[in-house]
Design a protein around this motif. Structure first.
Motif, PDB file in Angstrom:
ATOM      1  N   SER A   1       0.811  -1.222   0.000  1.00 44.03           N
ATOM      2  CA  SER A   1       0.000   0.000   0.000  1.00 44.03           C
ATOM      3  C   SER A   1       0.841   1.267   0.000  1.00 44.03           C
ATOM      4  N   THR A   2       2.179   1.131  -0.089  1.00 43.99           N
ATOM      5  CA  THR A   2       3.077   2.281  -0.052  1.00 43.99           C
ATOM      6  C   THR A   2       4.053   2.222  -1.228  1.00 43.99           C
ATOM      7  N   GLN A   3       4.721   3.343  -1.476  1.00 36.94           N
ATOM      8  CA  GLN A   3       5.655   3.409  -2.603  1.00 36.94           C
ATOM      9  C   GLN A   3       7.044   3.895  -2.220  1.00 36.94           C
ATOM     10  N   ASN A   4       7.145   4.782  -1.256  1.00 36.11           N
ATOM     11  CA  ASN A   4       8.412   5.466  -1.005  1.00 36.11           C
ATOM     12  C   ASN A   4       9.033   5.206   0.361  1.00 36.11           C
ATOM     13  N   CYS A   5       8.230   5.092   1.384  1.00 37.28           N
ATOM     14  CA  CYS A   5       8.767   5.028   2.743  1.00 37.28           C
ATOM     15  C   CYS A   5       9.379   3.659   3.046  1.00 37.28           C
ATOM     16  N   ARG A   6      10.265   3.654   4.032  1.00 31.84           N
ATOM     17  CA  ARG A   6      10.803   2.397   4.512  1.00 31.84           C
ATOM     18  C   ARG A   6       9.697   1.589   5.199  1.00 31.84           C
ATOM     19  N   ILE A   7       9.810   0.278   5.124  1.00 33.83           N
ATOM     20  CA  ILE A   7       8.868  -0.629   5.783  1.00 33.83           C
ATOM     21  C   ILE A   7       9.642  -1.354   6.878  1.00 33.83           C
ATOM     22  N   GLY A   8       9.320  -1.058   8.123  1.00 39.69           N
ATOM     23  CA  GLY A   8      10.095  -1.627   9.216  1.00 39.69           C
ATOM     24  C   GLY A   8       9.258  -2.430  10.185  1.00 39.69           C
ATOM     25  N   SER A   9       9.941  -3.243  10.954  1.00 38.90           N
ATOM     26  CA  SER A   9       9.289  -3.997  12.029  1.00 38.90           C
ATOM     27  C   SER A   9       9.835  -3.521  13.362  1.00 38.90           C
ATOM     28  N   SER A  10       8.943  -3.228  14.256  1.00 37.08           N
ATOM     29  CA  SER A  10       9.344  -2.788  15.587  1.00 37.08           C
ATOM     30  C   SER A  10       8.404  -3.414  16.619  1.00 37.08           C
ATOM     31  N   ILE A  11       8.608  -4.664  16.816  1.00 37.54           N
ATOM     32  CA  ILE A  11       9.635  -5.565  16.275  1.00 37.54           C
ATOM     33  C   ILE A  11       8.998  -6.876  15.847  1.00 37.54           C
ATOM     34  N   LEU A  12       9.772  -7.704  15.116  1.00 36.89           N
ATOM     35  CA  LEU A  12       9.436  -9.115  14.980  1.00 36.89           C
ATOM     36  C   LEU A  12      10.148  -9.872  16.097  1.00 36.89           C
ATOM     37  N   TYR A  13       9.490 -10.914  16.613  1.00 38.38           N
ATOM     38  CA  TYR A  13      10.136 -11.732  17.632  1.00 38.38           C
ATOM     39  C   TYR A  13      11.140 -12.664  16.965  1.00 38.38           C
ATOM     40  N   GLY A  14      12.424 -12.414  17.213  1.00 38.37           N
ATOM     41  CA  GLY A  14      13.439 -13.299  16.680  1.00 38.37           C
ATOM     42  C   GLY A  14      13.357 -14.688  17.274  1.00 38.37           C
ATOM     43  N   VAL A  15      12.968 -14.776  18.547  1.00 39.35           N
ATOM     44  CA  VAL A  15      12.908 -16.073  19.212  1.00 39.35           C
ATOM     45  C   VAL A  15      11.701 -16.894  18.766  1.00 39.35           C
ATOM     46  N   GLY A  16      10.755 -16.287  18.105  1.00 37.11           N
ATOM     47  CA  GLY A  16       9.559 -17.004  17.691  1.00 37.11           C
ATOM     48  C   GLY A  16       9.674 -17.680  16.347  1.00 37.11           C
ATOM     49  N   ARG A  17      10.809 -17.518  15.697  1.00 42.09           N
ATOM     50  CA  ARG A  17      11.040 -18.099  14.379  1.00 42.09           C
ATOM     51  C   ARG A  17      12.437 -18.708  14.357  1.00 42.09           C
ATOM     52  N   SER A  18      12.627 -19.720  13.541  1.00 43.12           N
ATOM     53  CA  SER A  18      13.986 -20.192  13.336  1.00 43.12           C
ATOM     54  C   SER A  18      14.746 -19.139  12.535  1.00 43.12           C
ATOM     55  N   PRO A  19      16.061 -19.098  12.636  1.00 45.51           N
ATOM     56  CA  PRO A  19      16.815 -18.138  11.827  1.00 45.51           C
ATOM     57  C   PRO A  19      16.534 -18.275  10.333  1.00 45.51           C
ATOM     58  N   LEU A  20      16.332 -19.508   9.857  1.00 41.58           N
ATOM     59  CA  LEU A  20      16.060 -19.706   8.434  1.00 41.58           C
ATOM     60  C   LEU A  20      14.729 -19.090   8.036  1.00 41.58           C
ATOM     61  N   VAL A  21      13.683 -19.326   8.827  1.00 41.04           N
ATOM     62  CA  VAL A  21      12.371 -18.754   8.520  1.00 41.04           C
ATOM     63  C   VAL A  21      12.442 -17.230   8.573  1.00 41.04           C
ATOM     64  N   LEU A  22      13.106 -16.678   9.573  1.00 40.12           N
ATOM     65  CA  LEU A  22      13.225 -15.229   9.686  1.00 40.12           C
ATOM     66  C   LEU A  22      13.984 -14.644   8.504  1.00 40.12           C
TER      67      LEU A  22
END
Length: 349
Positions: free
Chosen positions: A51-72
């Motif tokens: 839905s956007t064109q110019n702005c950065r898309i960030g996560s604040s935050i994704l849970y790193g511990v909730g996913r394997s490193p590969l999935v993340l």
């Protein structure tokens, strides 16, 4: 000059995407998704990317511990492709109770070391074209050999790591492109605790601390009745102050007594008492609230202290319709154009 972003909340993905679109059109530098037990941050980011064109898309935050490193790592690559190279991957552990009770993590020790290992492993996965990944770490184990040719990533995806206490802030200085700060952060806490910790971390790994972007949520409530906005901010401050893990921030700012009262009230589930325990000084220090003009003036104290100011609407005990109204006001009244120096004179409205 600090840049401005918006922490995007929404009752559903459609309204979340619409809010992100409005923020992008208003010139905000970034829109940020969060996740909780009721919302996936990565799916929210996908909706905002579309839905956007110019702005950065960030996560604040994704849970790193909730996913394997590969999935993340693969989620991040897909999101970066979907957004045409606009992704900022913000990751964190959450509190130790979240790690153990929500995600079933058996070892919640040394969270900063866990984060440093995860960041290193993510970057190694993104560079799988350089060869197989054989990793035997304290927290993560991976043996990944590609079954065919793997192309390089289109770009190095920026990683920001969440931190509150000094050692977690130091981790950002050691390995990350930025720090994702907590809504309770104040200018005093950033200047006295956060920046020195990032500098120590950067020096430890031979990096330049100026290359680490300091990002933090700033709680923001706008209402024609300034007292309504202040009450809303107080409720959000009380919610976060009830978590013992964040007492360091309160202590540094001289709010240890208020923090104890808030936690005692929370233990009794006495929410009116919890909200009432937030002092006027806490409201004046730990966020911005009031009329649009008052909020714009209050925001100037963060300029140059934070590299990126992420405006965050209070939501605790507040109807979804009012949260959306506040988000709309933030977009309309606190856009980068509205916050430019030429708008700061006595005639501002």
């Amino acid at each position: 000059m600090s840049t401005y972003g918006l922490s995007v909340l929404g009752a559903d993905l459609k309204s979340l995407a619409q809010t992100a679109h409005a923020a992008d059109a208003a010139g905000f530098d970034a829109v940020w998704a969060s996740e909780f037990y009721s919302r996936s941050g990565s799916i929210s980011m996908a909706a905002m990317a579309n839905s956007t064109q110019n702005c950065r898309i960030g996560s604040s935050i994704l849970y790193g511990v909730g996913r394997s490193p590969l999935v993340l790592a693969t989620e991040a690559r897909d999101l970066d492709e979907l957004s045409n190279g606009r992704l900022v991957l913000g990751i964190g552990n959450g509190t130790k109770r979240m790690m153990s009770d929500w995600h079933g993590v058996p070892d919640t020790s040394a969270p900063a070391l866990r984060m440093e290992e995860l960041v290193m492993l993510l970057r190694r996965i993104w560079n799988l074209h350089e060869g197989p990944v054989h990793h035997e770490g304290r927290f993560y184990r991976m043996n990944l050999t590609p079954t065919g040719d793997v192309g390089p990533s289109s770009r190095p995806i920026p990683i920001v790591t969440a931190g509150v206490r000094p050692r977690m802030c130091e981790a950002a200085g050691r390995v990350a492109d930025g720090l994702a700060g907590h809504p309770l952060f104040t200018t005093t806490y950033v200047e006295e605790i956060v920046r020195p910790a990032i500098a120590r971390g950067a020096a430890h790994t031979g990096r330049d601390a100026n290359d680490v972007e300091i990002i933090s949520m700033v709680m923001c409530a706008i209402h024609d009745d300034a007292e309504v906005a202040r009450r809303e901010l107080a409720q959000q401050i009380a919610f976060y102050s009830s978590v013992k893990s964040y007492e360091t921030v309160l202590d540094v700012n001289g709010f240890a007594s208020e923090g104890r009262t808030i936690r005692e009230a929370f233990a009794q589930r006495d929410f009116p008492a919890m909200f009432a325990a937030v002092s006027e000084e806490m409201i004046d220090t730990m966020g911005v609230a009031g009329t649009a003009h008052e909020v714009r003036e209050q925001l100037r104290r963060y300029d140059g202290v934070l590299d990126h100011i992420m405006l965050y609407s209070p939501s605790v005990g507040i109807a979804a319709e009012r949260v959306q109204q506040n988000l709309d006001s933030i977009i309309g009244e606190c856009s980068p154009a509205s916050m430019s120096p030429r708008q700061s004179g006595p005639g501002s409205t």
